[in-house]
Design a protein around this motif. Structure first.
Motif, PDB file in Angstrom:
ATOM      1  N   SER A 250      40.088  29.029  44.568  1.00  8.53           N
ATOM      2  CA  SER A 250      39.662  27.742  44.021  1.00  8.53           C
ATOM      3  C   SER A 250      40.858  27.117  43.322  1.00  8.53           C
ATOM      4  O   SER A 250      41.700  27.832  42.782  1.00  8.53           O
ATOM      5  CB  SER A 250      38.525  27.964  43.014  1.00  8.53           C
ATOM      6  N   HIS A 251      40.922  25.813  43.314  1.00  9.64           N
ATOM      7  CA  HIS A 251      41.969  25.174  42.521  1.00  9.64           C
ATOM      8  C   HIS A 251      41.704  25.385  41.036  1.00  9.64           C
ATOM      9  O   HIS A 251      42.626  25.534  40.248  1.00  9.64           O
ATOM     10  CB  HIS A 251      42.045  23.678  42.834  1.00  9.64           C
ATOM     11  N   TYR A 252      40.438  25.423  40.672  1.00  9.45           N
ATOM     12  CA  TYR A 252      40.036  25.499  39.270  1.00  9.45           C
ATOM     13  C   TYR A 252      39.669  26.924  38.875  1.00  9.45           C
ATOM     14  O   TYR A 252      39.074  27.657  39.654  1.00  9.45           O
ATOM     15  CB  TYR A 252      38.825  24.580  39.039  1.00  9.45           C
ATOM     16  N   PRO A 253      39.970  27.322  37.628  1.00  7.95           N
ATOM     17  CA  PRO A 253      39.526  28.636  37.162  1.00  7.95           C
ATOM     18  C   PRO A 253      37.994  28.671  37.086  1.00  7.95           C
ATOM     19  O   PRO A 253      37.370  27.701  36.647  1.00  7.95           O
ATOM     20  CB  PRO A 253      40.164  28.772  35.783  1.00  7.95           C
ATOM     21  N   ILE A 254      37.434  29.766  37.533  1.00 14.66           N
ATOM     22  CA  ILE A 254      35.976  29.945  37.541  1.00 14.66           C
ATOM     23  C   ILE A 254      35.648  31.092  36.590  1.00 14.66           C
ATOM     24  O   ILE A 254      36.227  32.172  36.692  1.00 14.66           O
ATOM     25  CB  ILE A 254      35.474  30.272  38.964  1.00 14.66           C
ATOM     26  N   ALA A 255      34.703  30.874  35.697  1.00 14.69           N
ATOM     27  CA  ALA A 255      34.340  31.898  34.714  1.00 14.69           C
ATOM     28  C   ALA A 255      33.646  33.089  35.358  1.00 14.69           C
ATOM     29  O   ALA A 255      33.853  34.226  34.946  1.00 14.69           O
ATOM     30  CB  ALA A 255      33.463  31.288  33.626  1.00 14.69           C
ATOM     31  N   HIS A 256      32.823  32.836  36.367  1.00 13.35           N
ATOM     32  CA  HIS A 256      32.110  33.925  37.061  1.00 13.35           C
ATOM     33  C   HIS A 256      32.027  33.542  38.532  1.00 13.35           C
ATOM     34  O   HIS A 256      31.488  32.503  38.869  1.00 13.35           O
ATOM     35  CB  HIS A 256      30.731  34.151  36.429  1.00 13.35           C
TER      36      HIS A 256
ATOM     37  N   TYR B 128      31.348  41.313  40.507  1.00 12.33           N
ATOM     38  CA  TYR B 128      30.933  42.669  40.146  1.00 12.33           C
ATOM     39  C   TYR B 128      31.138  43.660  41.289  1.00 12.33           C
ATOM     40  O   TYR B 128      30.884  44.843  41.120  1.00 12.33           O
ATOM     41  CB  TYR B 128      29.468  42.679  39.697  1.00 12.33           C
ATOM     42  N   ARG B 129      31.591  43.186  42.429  1.00 16.27           N
ATOM     43  CA  ARG B 129      31.855  44.057  43.586  1.00 16.27           C
ATOM     44  C   ARG B 129      33.346  44.125  43.899  1.00 16.27           C
ATOM     45  O   ARG B 129      33.735  44.451  45.009  1.00 16.27           O
ATOM     46  CB  ARG B 129      31.069  43.567  44.790  1.00 16.27           C
ATOM     47  N   GLY B 130      34.180  43.757  42.944  1.00 16.09           N
ATOM     48  CA  GLY B 130      35.626  43.903  43.100  1.00 16.09           C
ATOM     49  C   GLY B 130      36.370  42.699  43.634  1.00 16.09           C
ATOM     50  O   GLY B 130      37.580  42.777  43.870  1.00 16.09           O
TER      51      GLY B 130
ATOM     52  N   ASN C  34      50.523  26.028  32.655  1.00 13.44           N
ATOM     53  CA  ASN C  34      50.752  26.961  31.550  1.00 13.44           C
ATOM     54  C   ASN C  34      50.438  26.224  30.246  1.00 13.44           C
ATOM     55  O   ASN C  34      51.282  26.066  29.382  1.00 13.44           O
ATOM     56  CB  ASN C  34      52.201  27.468  31.573  1.00 13.44           C
ATOM     57  N   THR C  35      49.179  25.784  30.135  1.00 16.54           N
ATOM     58  CA  THR C  35      48.754  24.907  29.043  1.00 16.54           C
ATOM     59  C   THR C  35      47.795  25.636  28.106  1.00 16.54           C
ATOM     60  O   THR C  35      47.446  26.806  28.319  1.00 16.54           O
ATOM     61  CB  THR C  35      48.012  23.688  29.619  1.00 16.54           C
ATOM     62  N   LYS C  36      47.306  24.914  27.115  1.00 16.49           N
ATOM     63  CA  LYS C  36      46.302  25.492  26.212  1.00 16.49           C
ATOM     64  C   LYS C  36      45.015  25.815  26.981  1.00 16.49           C
ATOM     65  O   LYS C  36      44.305  26.749  26.612  1.00 16.49           O
ATOM     66  CB  LYS C  36      46.040  24.580  25.014  1.00 16.49           C
ATOM     67  N   ASP C  37      44.718  25.076  28.046  1.00 17.70           N
ATOM     68  CA  ASP C  37      43.553  25.404  28.876  1.00 17.70           C
ATOM     69  C   ASP C  37      43.727  26.774  29.530  1.00 17.70           C
ATOM     70  O   ASP C  37      42.774  27.547  29.626  1.00 17.70           O
ATOM     71  CB  ASP C  37      43.336  24.347  29.964  1.00 17.70           C
ATOM     72  N   TYR C  38      44.939  27.065  29.989  1.00 23.39           N
ATOM     73  CA  TYR C  38      45.238  28.378  30.570  1.00 23.39           C
ATOM     74  C   TYR C  38      45.084  29.459  29.505  1.00 23.39           C
ATOM     75  O   TYR C  38      44.483  30.510  29.737  1.00 23.39           O
ATOM     76  CB  TYR C  38      46.641  28.375  31.164  1.00 23.39           C
ATOM     77  N   GLN C  39      45.604  29.209  28.312  1.00 19.38           N
ATOM     78  CA  GLN C  39      45.489  30.188  27.222  1.00 19.38           C
ATOM     79  C   GLN C  39      44.023  30.438  26.876  1.00 19.38           C
ATOM     80  O   GLN C  39      43.625  31.570  26.622  1.00 19.38           O
ATOM     81  CB  GLN C  39      46.282  29.720  25.991  1.00 19.38           C
ATOM     82  N   ALA C  40      43.212  29.396  26.866  1.00 21.31           N
ATOM     83  CA  ALA C  40      41.783  29.550  26.582  1.00 21.31           C
ATOM     84  C   ALA C  40      41.108  30.393  27.667  1.00 21.31           C
ATOM     85  O   ALA C  40      40.276  31.256  27.357  1.00 21.31           O
ATOM     86  CB  ALA C  40      41.109  28.180  26.476  1.00 21.31           C
ATOM     87  N   PHE C  41      41.475  30.165  28.923  1.00 18.35           N
ATOM     88  CA  PHE C  41      40.877  30.948  30.007  1.00 18.35           C
ATOM     89  C   PHE C  41      41.292  32.415  29.896  1.00 18.35           C
ATOM     90  O   PHE C  41      40.482  33.314  30.119  1.00 18.35           O
ATOM     91  CB  PHE C  41      41.251  30.372  31.378  1.00 18.35           C
ATOM     92  N   LEU C  42      42.546  32.680  29.525  1.00 19.24           N
ATOM     93  CA  LEU C  42      42.988  34.061  29.319  1.00 19.24           C
ATOM     94  C   LEU C  42      42.214  34.725  28.181  1.00 19.24           C
ATOM     95  O   LEU C  42      41.865  35.913  28.271  1.00 19.24           O
ATOM     96  CB  LEU C  42      44.493  34.106  29.035  1.00 19.24           C
ATOM     97  N   GLN C  43      41.935  33.977  27.128  1.00 17.79           N
ATOM     98  CA  GLN C  43      41.141  34.518  26.025  1.00 17.79           C
ATOM     99  C   GLN C  43      39.721  34.840  26.487  1.00 17.79           C
ATOM    100  O   GLN C  43      39.164  35.881  26.129  1.00 17.79           O
ATOM    101  CB  GLN C  43      41.125  33.559  24.841  1.00 17.79           C
TER     102      GLN C  43
ATOM    103  N   ILE D 240      37.731  38.472  26.522  1.00 18.75           N
ATOM    104  CA  ILE D 240      36.390  38.686  25.966  1.00 18.75           C
ATOM    105  C   ILE D 240      35.511  39.379  27.004  1.00 18.75           C
ATOM    106  O   ILE D 240      34.803  40.343  26.691  1.00 18.75           O
ATOM    107  CB  ILE D 240      35.766  37.343  25.512  1.00 18.75           C
ATOM    108  N   CYS D 241      35.552  38.889  28.249  1.00 15.73           N
ATOM    109  CA  CYS D 241      34.755  39.506  29.315  1.00 15.73           C
ATOM    110  C   CYS D 241      35.156  40.965  29.529  1.00 15.73           C
ATOM    111  O   CYS D 241      34.292  41.844  29.632  1.00 15.73           O
ATOM    112  CB  CYS D 241      34.890  38.710  30.614  1.00 15.73           C
ATOM    113  N   LYS D 242      36.437  41.224  29.567  1.00 11.57           N
ATOM    114  CA  LYS D 242      36.919  42.598  29.751  1.00 11.57           C
ATOM    115  C   LYS D 242      36.454  43.489  28.598  1.00 11.57           C
ATOM    116  O   LYS D 242      36.059  44.632  28.816  1.00 11.57           O
ATOM    117  CB  LYS D 242      38.439  42.619  29.891  1.00 11.57           C
ATOM    118  N   ASN D 243      36.487  42.973  27.383  1.00 11.78           N
ATOM    119  CA  ASN D 243      36.019  43.738  26.217  1.00 11.78           C
ATOM    120  C   ASN D 243      34.530  44.059  26.307  1.00 11.78           C
ATOM    121  O   ASN D 243      34.074  45.046  25.731  1.00 11.78           O
ATOM    122  CB  ASN D 243      36.317  42.984  24.922  1.00 11.78           C
ATOM    123  N   LEU D 244      33.789  43.221  27.014  1.00 12.75           N
ATOM    124  CA  LEU D 244      32.353  43.437  27.215  1.00 12.75           C
ATOM    125  C   LEU D 244      32.055  44.214  28.502  1.00 12.75           C
ATOM    126  O   LEU D 244      30.907  44.287  28.929  1.00 12.75           O
ATOM    127  CB  LEU D 244      31.628  42.086  27.249  1.00 12.75           C
ATOM    128  N   ALA D 245      33.103  44.761  29.117  1.00 11.38           N
ATOM    129  CA  ALA D 245      32.988  45.532  30.362  1.00 11.38           C
ATOM    130  C   ALA D 245      32.485  44.691  31.535  1.00 11.38           C
ATOM    131  O   ALA D 245      31.844  45.195  32.450  1.00 11.38           O
ATOM    132  CB  ALA D 245      32.123  46.779  30.161  1.00 11.38           C
TER     133      ALA D 245
END
Length: 180
Positions: free
Chosen positions: A109-115, A120-122, A132-141, A145-150
Protein backbone atom coordinates in the motif's frame (compact mmCIF):
# COMPACT_ATOMS: atom_id res chain seq x y z
CA UNK A 1 14.22 -13.85 -9.71
CA UNK A 2 14.53 -11.23 -6.97
CA UNK A 3 11.66 -8.93 -6.08
CA UNK A 4 12.45 -5.32 -5.15
CA UNK A 5 10.49 -2.51 -3.47
CA UNK A 6 10.74 1.29 -3.33
CA UNK A 7 8.44 4.26 -2.74
CA UNK A 8 8.21 8.04 -2.95
CA UNK A 9 10.72 8.69 -5.71
CA UNK A 10 8.89 11.92 -6.64
CA UNK A 11 10.41 12.19 -10.12
CA UNK A 12 10.22 15.79 -11.35
CA UNK A 13 9.38 17.22 -7.91
CA UNK A 14 11.82 20.04 -7.15
CA UNK A 15 10.48 20.76 -3.65
CA UNK A 16 11.03 17.18 -2.45
CA UNK A 17 14.75 17.93 -2.30
CA UNK A 18 14.09 20.42 0.48
CA UNK A 19 11.18 18.54 2.14
CA UNK A 20 13.24 15.35 2.56
CA UNK A 21 16.62 17.05 2.80
CA UNK A 22 17.72 14.90 -0.17
CA UNK A 23 21.47 15.10 -0.87
CA UNK A 24 21.21 16.18 -4.51
CA UNK A 25 22.05 19.45 -6.24
CA UNK A 26 18.82 19.38 -8.29
CA UNK A 27 16.18 16.95 -9.55
CA UNK A 28 18.24 16.00 -12.62
CA UNK A 29 21.06 14.93 -10.30
CA UNK A 30 18.55 13.02 -8.11
CA UNK A 31 17.04 11.22 -11.09
CA UNK A 32 20.47 10.34 -12.52
CA UNK A 33 21.58 8.84 -9.18
CA UNK A 34 18.31 6.93 -8.72
CA UNK A 35 18.51 5.56 -12.28
CA UNK A 36 22.11 4.44 -11.77
CA UNK A 37 21.30 2.87 -8.37
CA UNK A 38 18.26 1.10 -9.81
CA UNK A 39 20.05 -0.29 -12.86
CA UNK A 40 23.09 -1.45 -10.86
CA UNK A 41 20.71 -3.43 -8.60
CA UNK A 42 17.83 -4.58 -10.82
CA UNK A 43 18.17 -6.81 -13.89
CA UNK A 44 15.69 -6.94 -16.77
CA UNK A 45 14.09 -10.13 -15.40
CA UNK A 46 13.61 -8.80 -11.84
CA UNK A 47 10.34 -7.40 -10.50
CA UNK A 48 10.09 -3.98 -8.83
CA UNK A 49 7.06 -2.82 -6.87
CA UNK A 50 6.86 0.97 -6.65
CA UNK A 51 4.63 1.84 -3.70
CA UNK A 52 3.38 5.18 -4.87
CA UNK A 53 4.45 8.72 -5.62
CA UNK A 54 6.69 7.64 -8.47
CA UNK A 55 6.35 10.79 -10.59
CA UNK A 56 5.34 14.33 -9.75
CA UNK A 57 5.66 15.19 -13.45
CA UNK A 58 4.49 12.54 -15.91
CA UNK A 59 6.81 13.58 -18.76
CA UNK A 60 9.88 13.10 -16.57
CA UNK A 61 8.42 9.92 -15.09
CA UNK A 62 7.80 8.45 -18.53
CA UNK A 63 11.33 9.33 -19.64
CA UNK A 64 12.81 7.69 -16.53
CA UNK A 65 10.63 4.57 -16.83
CA UNK A 66 12.12 3.89 -20.25
CA UNK A 67 15.59 3.83 -18.65
CA UNK A 68 14.83 1.52 -15.69
CA UNK A 69 15.50 -2.23 -15.72
CA UNK A 70 12.99 -4.82 -14.63
CA UNK A 71 9.29 -5.54 -14.68
CA UNK A 72 7.64 -2.63 -12.91
CA UNK A 73 4.41 -2.59 -10.90
CA UNK A 74 2.81 0.58 -9.52
CA UNK A 75 0.77 0.97 -6.37
CA UNK A 76 -0.84 4.39 -6.76
CA UNK A 77 0.15 7.14 -4.35
CA UNK A 78 -1.57 10.43 -3.69
CA UNK A 79 0.65 12.21 -6.25
CA UNK A 80 0.44 9.60 -9.04
CA UNK A 81 -1.72 10.58 -12.00
CA UNK A 82 -0.30 8.30 -14.70
CA UNK A 83 -1.30 8.77 -18.32
CA UNK A 84 -2.27 5.76 -20.42
CA UNK A 85 1.21 5.90 -21.96
CA UNK A 86 2.78 5.67 -18.50
CA UNK A 87 0.42 2.89 -17.41
CA UNK A 88 1.61 0.85 -20.40
CA UNK A 89 5.14 0.84 -18.88
CA UNK A 90 3.90 -1.13 -15.85
CA UNK A 91 2.81 -4.76 -15.60
CA UNK A 92 -0.17 -3.39 -13.67
CA UNK A 93 -1.29 -0.29 -11.75
CA UNK A 94 -3.37 -0.79 -8.57
CA UNK A 95 -4.40 0.98 -5.39
CA UNK A 96 -3.40 -1.96 -3.16
CA UNK A 97 -2.07 -5.48 -3.65
CA UNK A 98 -1.17 -8.67 -1.83
CA UNK A 99 1.69 -10.61 -3.39
CA UNK A 100 3.84 -13.61 -2.55
CA UNK A 101 7.58 -13.03 -2.09
CA UNK A 102 9.08 -16.50 -1.65
CA UNK A 103 7.45 -17.83 1.53
CA UNK A 104 6.17 -14.44 2.71
CA UNK A 105 2.86 -12.84 1.88
CA UNK A 106 3.39 -9.09 1.38
CA UNK A 107 0.67 -6.45 1.64
CA UNK A 108 1.52 -3.44 -0.54
CA UNK A 109 0.00 0.00 0.00
CA UNK A 110 1.20 3.54 -0.48
CA UNK A 111 -0.20 4.36 2.95
CA UNK A 112 0.73 2.78 6.29
CA UNK A 113 -2.02 0.45 7.49
CA UNK A 114 -2.54 -0.15 11.21
CA UNK A 115 -3.94 -3.67 10.71
CA UNK A 116 -3.59 -5.48 7.40
CA UNK A 117 -4.70 -8.65 5.66
CA UNK A 118 -3.22 -11.83 7.21
CA UNK A 119 -1.24 -9.82 9.77
CA UNK A 120 -1.77 -12.62 12.32
CA UNK A 121 -0.62 -15.22 9.76
CA UNK A 122 2.80 -13.69 9.12
CA UNK A 123 2.00 -11.25 6.30
CA UNK A 124 4.41 -8.31 6.07
CA UNK A 125 3.17 -4.81 5.24
CA UNK A 126 5.24 -2.45 3.05
CA UNK A 127 4.26 1.18 2.57
CA UNK A 128 5.53 4.69 1.84
CA UNK A 129 3.78 8.08 1.94
CA UNK A 130 5.01 9.29 5.34
CA UNK A 131 8.64 9.82 4.24
CA UNK A 132 10.74 10.46 7.37
CA UNK A 133 8.28 12.79 9.11
CA UNK A 134 6.47 13.03 12.44
CA UNK A 135 3.73 10.88 10.85
CA UNK A 136 6.33 8.14 10.30
CA UNK A 137 7.52 8.50 13.90
CA UNK A 138 3.93 8.20 15.14
CA UNK A 139 3.40 5.04 13.08
CA UNK A 140 6.62 3.55 14.51
CA UNK A 141 5.36 4.32 18.02
CA UNK A 142 2.05 2.63 17.22
CA UNK A 143 3.94 -0.39 15.87
CA UNK A 144 5.88 -0.62 19.14
CA UNK A 145 2.67 -0.44 21.19
CA UNK A 146 1.26 -3.32 19.13
CA UNK A 147 4.44 -5.36 19.58
CA UNK A 148 4.32 -4.72 23.35
CA UNK A 149 0.78 -6.12 23.33
CA UNK A 150 1.96 -9.23 21.42
CA UNK A 151 0.17 -8.12 18.23
CA UNK A 152 2.19 -9.25 15.22
CA UNK A 153 3.45 -6.12 13.48
CA UNK A 154 6.04 -6.56 10.75
CA UNK A 155 5.72 -3.42 8.70
CA UNK A 156 8.34 -1.37 6.82
CA UNK A 157 8.47 2.04 5.19
CA UNK A 158 10.20 1.67 1.79
CA UNK A 159 10.50 5.40 1.10
CA UNK A 160 13.59 5.91 -1.05
CA UNK A 161 14.93 8.64 1.27
CA UNK A 162 15.28 6.36 4.29
CA UNK A 163 18.84 5.36 5.23
CA UNK A 164 18.26 1.66 4.57
CA UNK A 165 16.75 2.34 1.14
CA UNK A 166 19.39 4.88 0.00
CA UNK A 167 17.48 5.80 -3.19
CA UNK A 168 17.73 2.17 -4.37
CA UNK A 169 15.14 -0.60 -4.77
CA UNK A 170 15.66 -3.22 -2.04
CA UNK A 171 14.60 -6.83 -1.54
CA UNK A 172 12.43 -7.84 1.40
CA UNK A 173 15.41 -9.58 3.00
CA UNK A 174 17.53 -6.43 2.67
CA UNK A 175 14.76 -4.32 4.17
CA UNK A 176 14.23 -6.74 7.05
CA UNK A 177 17.95 -6.77 7.88
CA UNK A 178 18.54 -3.04 7.57
CA UNK A 179 15.39 -1.34 8.85
CA UNK A 180 15.94 -2.16 12.52
Amino acid sequence: MPIFYISDMHIGHQNVLRHDNRPFTDINHMQAVMTANWNSTVSDSDEVYILGDFAWKNAQGLEMLSQLNGKKYLILGNHDKPTEEMKACFQWVKDYAVIQDDETQVVLSHYPIAHWYNQYRGAVHLYGHVHNTKDYQAFLQYAQICKNLAIPFESYNVGCMLYYMDYTPRTLDEIRRSAK
